[in-house]
Design an enzyme around this catalytic site. Structure first.
Site, mmCIF file in Angstrom:
data_model
loop_
_atom_site.group_PDB
_atom_site.id
_atom_site.type_symbol
_atom_site.label_atom_id
_atom_site.label_comp_id
_atom_site.label_asym_id
_atom_site.label_seq_id
_atom_site.Cartn_x
_atom_site.Cartn_y
_atom_site.Cartn_z
ATOM 1 N N ARG A 32 4.325 -4.274 -1.326
ATOM 2 C CA ARG A 32 4.555 -3.578 -2.595
ATOM 3 C C ARG A 32 5.891 -2.870 -2.729
ATOM 4 N NH1 ARG A 32 -1.067 -0.665 -2.001
ATOM 5 N NH2 ARG A 32 -0.349 -1.042 0.099
ATOM 6 N N ARG A 41 2.278 -10.434 -7.749
ATOM 7 C CA ARG A 41 0.941 -9.877 -7.499
ATOM 8 C C ARG A 41 0.239 -9.540 -8.808
ATOM 9 N NH1 ARG A 41 -3.335 -8.579 -7.154
ATOM 10 N NH2 ARG A 41 -4.398 -7.010 -5.911
HETATM 11 O O1 CP3 Z 1 2.496 -7.682 7.233
HETATM 12 C C1 CP3 Z 1 2.568 -8.459 6.253
HETATM 13 O O2 CP3 Z 1 3.504 -8.421 5.426
HETATM 14 C C2 CP3 Z 1 1.528 -9.556 6.128
HETATM 15 C C3 CP3 Z 1 0.380 -9.250 5.344
HETATM 16 C C4 CP3 Z 1 -0.680 -8.259 5.795
HETATM 17 C C5 CP3 Z 1 -1.481 -7.570 4.841
HETATM 18 N N1 CP3 Z 1 -2.442 -6.880 5.527
HETATM 19 C C6 CP3 Z 1 -1.308 -7.632 3.382
HETATM 20 C C7 CP3 Z 1 -1.898 -6.568 2.535
HETATM 21 C C8 CP3 Z 1 -1.141 -7.897 7.068
HETATM 22 C C9 CP3 Z 1 -0.603 -8.296 8.432
HETATM 23 C C10 CP3 Z 1 -2.261 -7.036 6.883
HETATM 24 C C11 CP3 Z 1 -3.057 -6.499 8.002
HETATM 25 C C12 CP3 Z 1 -4.099 -5.502 7.731
HETATM 26 N N2 CP3 Z 1 -4.944 -5.447 6.653
HETATM 27 C C13 CP3 Z 1 -4.457 -4.481 8.637
HETATM 28 C C14 CP3 Z 1 -3.854 -4.268 10.006
HETATM 29 C C15 CP3 Z 1 -2.514 -3.628 9.948
HETATM 30 C C16 CP3 Z 1 -2.517 -2.203 9.461
HETATM 31 O O3 CP3 Z 1 -1.919 -1.958 8.415
HETATM 32 O O4 CP3 Z 1 -3.118 -1.339 10.139
HETATM 33 C C17 CP3 Z 1 -5.502 -3.754 8.046
HETATM 34 C C18 CP3 Z 1 -6.188 -2.542 8.636
HETATM 35 C C19 CP3 Z 1 -5.817 -4.373 6.806
HETATM 36 C C20 CP3 Z 1 -6.902 -4.015 5.846
HETATM 37 C C21 CP3 Z 1 -6.359 -3.642 4.518
HETATM 38 N N3 CP3 Z 1 -5.765 -4.517 3.625
HETATM 39 C C22 CP3 Z 1 -6.359 -2.363 3.920
HETATM 40 C C23 CP3 Z 1 -6.919 -1.106 4.571
HETATM 41 C C24 CP3 Z 1 -5.755 -2.504 2.676
HETATM 42 C C25 CP3 Z 1 -5.618 -1.426 1.618
HETATM 43 C C26 CP3 Z 1 -4.562 -0.447 1.959
HETATM 44 C C27 CP3 Z 1 -3.280 -0.776 1.254
HETATM 45 O O5 CP3 Z 1 -2.224 -0.793 1.925
HETATM 46 O O6 CP3 Z 1 -3.351 -1.000 0.045
HETATM 47 C C28 CP3 Z 1 -5.354 -3.831 2.515
HETATM 48 C C29 CP3 Z 1 -4.672 -4.430 1.351
HETATM 49 C C30 CP3 Z 1 -3.381 -5.169 1.606
HETATM 50 N N4 CP3 Z 1 -3.171 -6.060 2.615
HETATM 51 C C31 CP3 Z 1 -2.199 -5.088 0.824
HETATM 52 C C32 CP3 Z 1 -1.273 -5.968 1.391
HETATM 53 C C33 CP3 Z 1 0.122 -6.279 0.903
HETATM 54 C C34 CP3 Z 1 -2.039 -4.248 -0.453
HETATM 55 C C35 CP3 Z 1 -2.848 -4.802 -1.577
HETATM 56 C C36 CP3 Z 1 -2.059 -5.242 -2.805
HETATM 57 O O7 CP3 Z 1 -0.884 -5.651 -2.736
HETATM 58 O O8 CP3 Z 1 -2.648 -5.227 -3.882
#
Ligand code: CP3
Length: 345
Positions: A32, A41
């Site tokens: 983001r 997105r």
């Molecule tokens: O790193 C990258 O650029 C690759 C993509 C990636 C995402 N999530 C995209 C994402 C990776 C490697 C993850 C891993 C992930 N997802 C983890 C482990 C790493 C960490 O951050 O601790 C975890 C715990 C998750 C679970 C998850 N996904 C949560 C808790 C959330 C919501 C929190 C937030 O940041 O909004 C997500 C959503 C998410 N995953 C987004 C992205 C870009 C945001 C959602 C959006 O763009 O609408």
């Protein structure tokens, strides 16, 4: 090793070479803080649909490579596609994070599939093939999964929690069922990583984002051992598999993960002192990390000083520059540019 592998700085560092300047990529580099990410997105109704759309997922995987020329791309997906492909209901509420139908006992567990529904995950493997065909020769591609403990915390609580209390209580109170769930996740994660490697990723990372809440006995049981089992399974299928382990927040306990046979590198979170890590880690084990995402958000002299400290600590050792956790959405683009300039000299 083929010619293109030999020229990718990321893979050279992962193979144990101490390069004069470390290769660099950033956790959550597709995301983001990029206007081009937000624009694409906005066209997708749900985050999970977006992840399962190979054209969109490949495009956002490539966006940070085009803009910054990072040494590695990370597949755009999410760790929660594994519970989704095991048949648990998963969704993402805008601004609130993930929501799952919580697993609270044997009846909920019984509804899970024995193994991953690979048709559900086929778009992820298609994304890998699309990205591979578009990446510059010098850029590596990283796949990933969540570690069983971290994924289980979401499967049990049904959402993110501050301290993972629901999963920790579950593991104490329903120990046998928790063991069974973890074994299911070990198998699923190993199958998933193996499929990603066969589809063409150069390396994979296991994210144990919530390892740090576990006391030592549980850390060994629910963080170290499952990661070890996944590494053994993946390397039994693909002996040359390169696997990065990222156990976040466990302090010196990370040395137990770093000592595991078969891991290619250890990811360090923000709290780890790089000078200590350079002394304490097994000699020759590549370290990845560990700039504070808030230092990158702040920019300026504070950013430069934090970067220099990390570069200095790991000079003469195999090192992959990264953040200690994901990049924060309000991070200015210019700060990422400044970071790259500083790291590359
Ligand atoms: O790193 C990258 O650029 C690759 C993509 C990636 C995402 N999530 C995209 C994402 C990776 C490697 C993850 C891993 C992930 N997802 C983890 C482990 C790493 C960490 O951050 O601790 C975890 C715990 C998750 C679970 C998850 N996904 C949560 C808790 C959330 C919501 C929190 C937030 O940041 O909004 C997500 C959503 C998410 N995953 C987004 C992205 C870009 C945001 C959602 C959006 O763009 O609408």
């Amino acid at each position: 090793m083929n010619a293109s592998t030999a020229t990718k700085p990321f893979l050279r560092a992962l193979g144990g070479e101490a390069l004069p300047r470390p290769p660099i990529w950033l956790m959550r580099q597709a995301g983001r803080y990029l206007p081009e990410y937000r624009e694409l997105r906005a066209t997708a109704p749900s985050f999970l649909d977006f992840c399962y759309n190979p054209t969109h997922a490949a495009e956002v995987t490539l966006q940070p490579i085009r803009r910054f020329g990072f040494d590695a791309a990370i597949l755009f997906s999410d760790i929660l596609v594994v519970p989704d492909a095991l048949g648990q209901k998963v969704s993402f509420e805008t601004g609130e994070g993930p929501r799952l139908d919580p697993i609270s006992g044997p009846d909920d567990f019984a509804r899970l599939r024995q193994s991953l529904d690979m048709t559900r995950l086929a778009p992820v493997l298609d994304t890998i093939r699309l990205v591979k065909s578009a990446l510059p020769a010098e850029t590596a591609l990283i796949g990933f999964c969540g570690a069983p403990w971290t994924v289980a915390t979401y499967m049990i609580a049904g959402r993110g929690t501050p301290d993972q209390a629901p999963a920790r209580l579950f593991a104490y109170r329903q120990r046998d069922l928790f063991e069974t769930l973890m074994a299911r996740l070990v198998d699923a994660s190993a199958d998933y990583l193996t499929a990603q490697l066969r589809a063409g990723v150069d390396a994979v990372q296991i994210f144990d984002s919530w390892a740090g809440v576990l006391p030592i006995v549980e850390y060994e049981r629910w963080c170290v051992r499952p990661i070890q089992e996944i590494v053994a399974k993946v390397r039994a299928a693909i002996p040359a598999a390169k696997i990065i382990a990222f156990p976040r927040g466990g302090g010196a306990q990370l040395l137990e993960v770093a000592a595991l046979p078969g891991i290619a590198a250890i990811g360090l979170d923000t709290s780890v002192d790089p000078a200590w890590a350079a002394r304490a880690l097994p000699k020759g084990l590549p370290a990845q990390g560990n700039l504070d995402p808030l230092a990158l958000l702040a920019g300026g002299a504070a950013l430069d000083a934090a970067v220099d400290r990390i570069l200095e600590a790991f000079s003469g050792r195999p090192h992959i520059f990264n953040l200690g956790h994901g990049i924060l959405p309000p991070t200015p683009i210019e700060h990422v540019e400044r970071l790259l300039k500083r790291v590359r000299g």
